[in-house]
Design a protein around this motif. Structure first.
Motif, PDB file in Angstrom:
ATOM      1  N   PHE A  69       0.829  -1.194   0.000  1.00  0.00           N
ATOM      2  CA  PHE A  69       0.000   0.000   0.000  1.00  0.00           C
ATOM      3  C   PHE A  69       0.874   1.259   0.000  1.00  0.00           C
ATOM      4  O   PHE A  69       0.614   2.212  -0.737  1.00  0.00           O
ATOM      5  N   GLU A  70       1.899   1.260   0.823  1.00  0.00           N
ATOM      6  CA  GLU A  70       2.801   2.416   0.895  1.00  0.00           C
ATOM      7  C   GLU A  70       3.555   2.598  -0.414  1.00  0.00           C
ATOM      8  O   GLU A  70       3.727   3.730  -0.897  1.00  0.00           O
ATOM      9  N   LEU A  71       3.991   1.488  -1.001  1.00  0.00           N
ATOM     10  CA  LEU A  71       4.722   1.573  -2.266  1.00  0.00           C
ATOM     11  C   LEU A  71       3.810   2.045  -3.395  1.00  0.00           C
ATOM     12  O   LEU A  71       4.229   2.814  -4.261  1.00  0.00           O
ATOM     13  N   CYS A  72       2.554   1.593  -3.388  1.00  0.00           N
ATOM     14  CA  CYS A  72       1.600   2.009  -4.417  1.00  0.00           C
ATOM     15  C   CYS A  72       1.447   3.526  -4.414  1.00  0.00           C
ATOM     16  O   CYS A  72       1.466   4.168  -5.472  1.00  0.00           O
ATOM     17  N   ARG A  73       1.299   4.091  -3.228  1.00  0.00           N
ATOM     18  CA  ARG A  73       1.156   5.546  -3.111  1.00  0.00           C
ATOM     19  C   ARG A  73       2.400   6.247  -3.657  1.00  0.00           C
ATOM     20  O   ARG A  73       2.304   7.251  -4.363  1.00  0.00           O
ATOM     21  N   ARG A  74       3.567   5.696  -3.357  1.00  0.00           N
ATOM     22  CA  ARG A  74       4.811   6.331  -3.780  1.00  0.00           C
ATOM     23  C   ARG A  74       5.055   6.188  -5.285  1.00  0.00           C
ATOM     24  O   ARG A  74       5.541   7.102  -5.932  1.00  0.00           O
ATOM     25  N   ILE A  75       4.682   5.038  -5.839  1.00  0.00           N
ATOM     26  CA  ILE A  75       4.880   4.802  -7.270  1.00  0.00           C
ATOM     27  C   ILE A  75       4.156   5.857  -8.099  1.00  0.00           C
ATOM     28  O   ILE A  75       4.679   6.351  -9.106  1.00  0.00           O
ATOM     29  N   HIS A  76       2.948   6.228  -7.668  1.00  0.00           N
ATOM     30  CA  HIS A  76       2.154   7.173  -8.462  1.00  0.00           C
ATOM     31  C   HIS A  76       2.745   8.580  -8.495  1.00  0.00           C
ATOM     32  O   HIS A  76       2.332   9.395  -9.318  1.00  0.00           O
ATOM     33  N   THR A  77       3.693   8.864  -7.627  1.00  0.00           N
ATOM     34  CA  THR A  77       4.342  10.178  -7.663  1.00  0.00           C
ATOM     35  C   THR A  77       5.482  10.228  -8.674  1.00  0.00           C
ATOM     36  O   THR A  77       5.952  11.306  -9.012  1.00  0.00           O
ATOM     37  N   ILE A  78       5.908   9.064  -9.179  1.00  0.00           N
ATOM     38  CA  ILE A  78       7.074   9.032 -10.064  1.00  0.00           C
ATOM     39  C   ILE A  78       6.837   8.285 -11.367  1.00  0.00           C
ATOM     40  O   ILE A  78       7.691   8.306 -12.258  1.00  0.00           O
ATOM     41  N   SER A  79       5.691   7.618 -11.519  1.00  0.00           N
ATOM     42  CA  SER A  79       5.509   6.759 -12.688  1.00  0.00           C
ATOM     43  C   SER A  79       4.049   6.676 -13.092  1.00  0.00           C
ATOM     44  O   SER A  79       3.140   6.831 -12.267  1.00  0.00           O
ATOM     45  N   GLN A  80       3.810   6.405 -14.395  1.00  0.00           N
ATOM     46  CA  GLN A  80       2.468   6.144 -14.910  1.00  0.00           C
ATOM     47  C   GLN A  80       2.211   4.651 -15.075  1.00  0.00           C
ATOM     48  O   GLN A  80       1.212   4.249 -15.660  1.00  0.00           O
ATOM     49  N   ALA A  81       3.109   3.822 -14.561  1.00  0.00           N
ATOM     50  CA  ALA A  81       2.952   2.376 -14.711  1.00  0.00           C
ATOM     51  C   ALA A  81       1.642   1.908 -14.100  1.00  0.00           C
ATOM     52  O   ALA A  81       1.211   2.396 -13.054  1.00  0.00           O
ATOM     53  N   ARG A  82       0.995   0.964 -14.767  1.00  0.00           N
ATOM     54  CA  ARG A  82      -0.177   0.315 -14.199  1.00  0.00           C
ATOM     55  C   ARG A  82       0.272  -0.546 -13.014  1.00  0.00           C
ATOM     56  O   ARG A  82       1.394  -1.052 -12.989  1.00  0.00           O
ATOM     57  N   ILE A  83      -0.639  -0.722 -12.043  1.00  0.00           N
ATOM     58  CA  ILE A  83      -0.310  -1.479 -10.836  1.00  0.00           C
ATOM     59  C   ILE A  83      -1.380  -2.530 -10.576  1.00  0.00           C
ATOM     60  O   ILE A  83      -2.569  -2.226 -10.565  1.00  0.00           O
TER      61      ILE A  83
END
Length: 250
Positions: A69-83
């Motif tokens: 959950f924490e990583l998901c939030r952080r990923i969206h600040t740096i990438s457009q990758a689907r999760i």
């Protein structure tokens, strides 16, 4: 399925701390034609994302140090990758938590590799590019309704005052469905089928949650229009003319 018209292979990052499960997924996705990288935790994710862009990230929830959950939030600040979140959590509230944070789908453990592959294909078909091409930039000029500008390729909404509202991948998919079906009452089942695929099992509460989040963002427009209305017993309707004379502009 990797896109046959793409000049670059589809890249997937697998974040899973169980070595055996990670190796199994990597073998399966490699045989399916993807370029796949596997890591065990958030530090590995940071390292690999600094090296190259990814089209999709398969993200386990129960990880050491930082949770999925924490990583998901952080990923969206740096990438457009689907999760896609992978979770052994049984509670619906736990499963939708990832969708609230912007995940595009989830897979419950234990899972069949065939199901995982199908969900990956479905998510990738939504087509978020790693980098926008000149053609995509032109398309991203926006779709207009009720004073809003919607740029699905960039996952953003702009108010009439040019205030930017960032959307998650799931919110973008939902907004696109509403945009292309104005004035039509859509049941929760139809919304699930149109955004996720008719064969996928998604809790109706997930759709209610996404609509609630989308409504809150649309409320920032200051137009006092109820753009997404609840039709009791039937579903939801997107009406960009409700309370005014605004029209959809292609």
């Amino acid at each position: 399925m990797p896109d046959s018209v793409r000049s670059e292979p589809t890249c997937i990052l697998v974040v899973e701390d169980d070595d055996d499960i990670r190796a199994l997924i990597l073998r399966y996705l490699t045989r399916s034609g993807y370029v796949v990288v596997g890591v065990a935790d958030g530090s590995g994710l940071d390292r690999e994302m600094a090296r190259q862009p990814f089209d999709l990230i398969l993200l386990d929830v129960m990880l050491p140090a930082e949770t999925g959950f924490e990583l998901c939030r952080r990923i969206h600040t740096i990438s457009q990758a689907r999760i896609i979140m992978v979770t052994a959590l049984a509670e619906v509230t736990d499963r939708v938590a990832g969708l609230e944070l912007g995940a595009d789908d989830y897979v419950g453990k234990p899972f069949e590799l065939v199901e995982l592959g199908a969900r990956i294909k479905a998510v990738l078909r939504r087509g978020v590019p790693r980098e926008l091409t000149p053609q995509a930039n032109a398309a991203a000029a926006g779709l207009h309704f009720a004073g809003w500008r919607f740029e699905p390729e960039r996952r953003v909404l702009y108010t009439s005052g040019d205030v930017r509202m960032t959307l998650t991948g799931a919110e973008t998919d939902l907004m696109l469905v509403f945009y292309h079906h104005p004035g039509r009452v859509l049941s929760r089942e139809e919304l699930i089928a149109l955004t996720r695929g008719a064969s996928f099992i998604v809790e109706e509460r997930t759709i209610d949650l996404l609509i609630s989040r989308l409504r809150r963002k649309l409320a920032h427009g200051g137009r006092q229009l109820e753009l997404i209305r609840t039709i009791r017993g039937d579903g939801y309707v997107f009406d960009p003319t409700f309370g005014g004379t605004e029209k959809l502009v292609p």
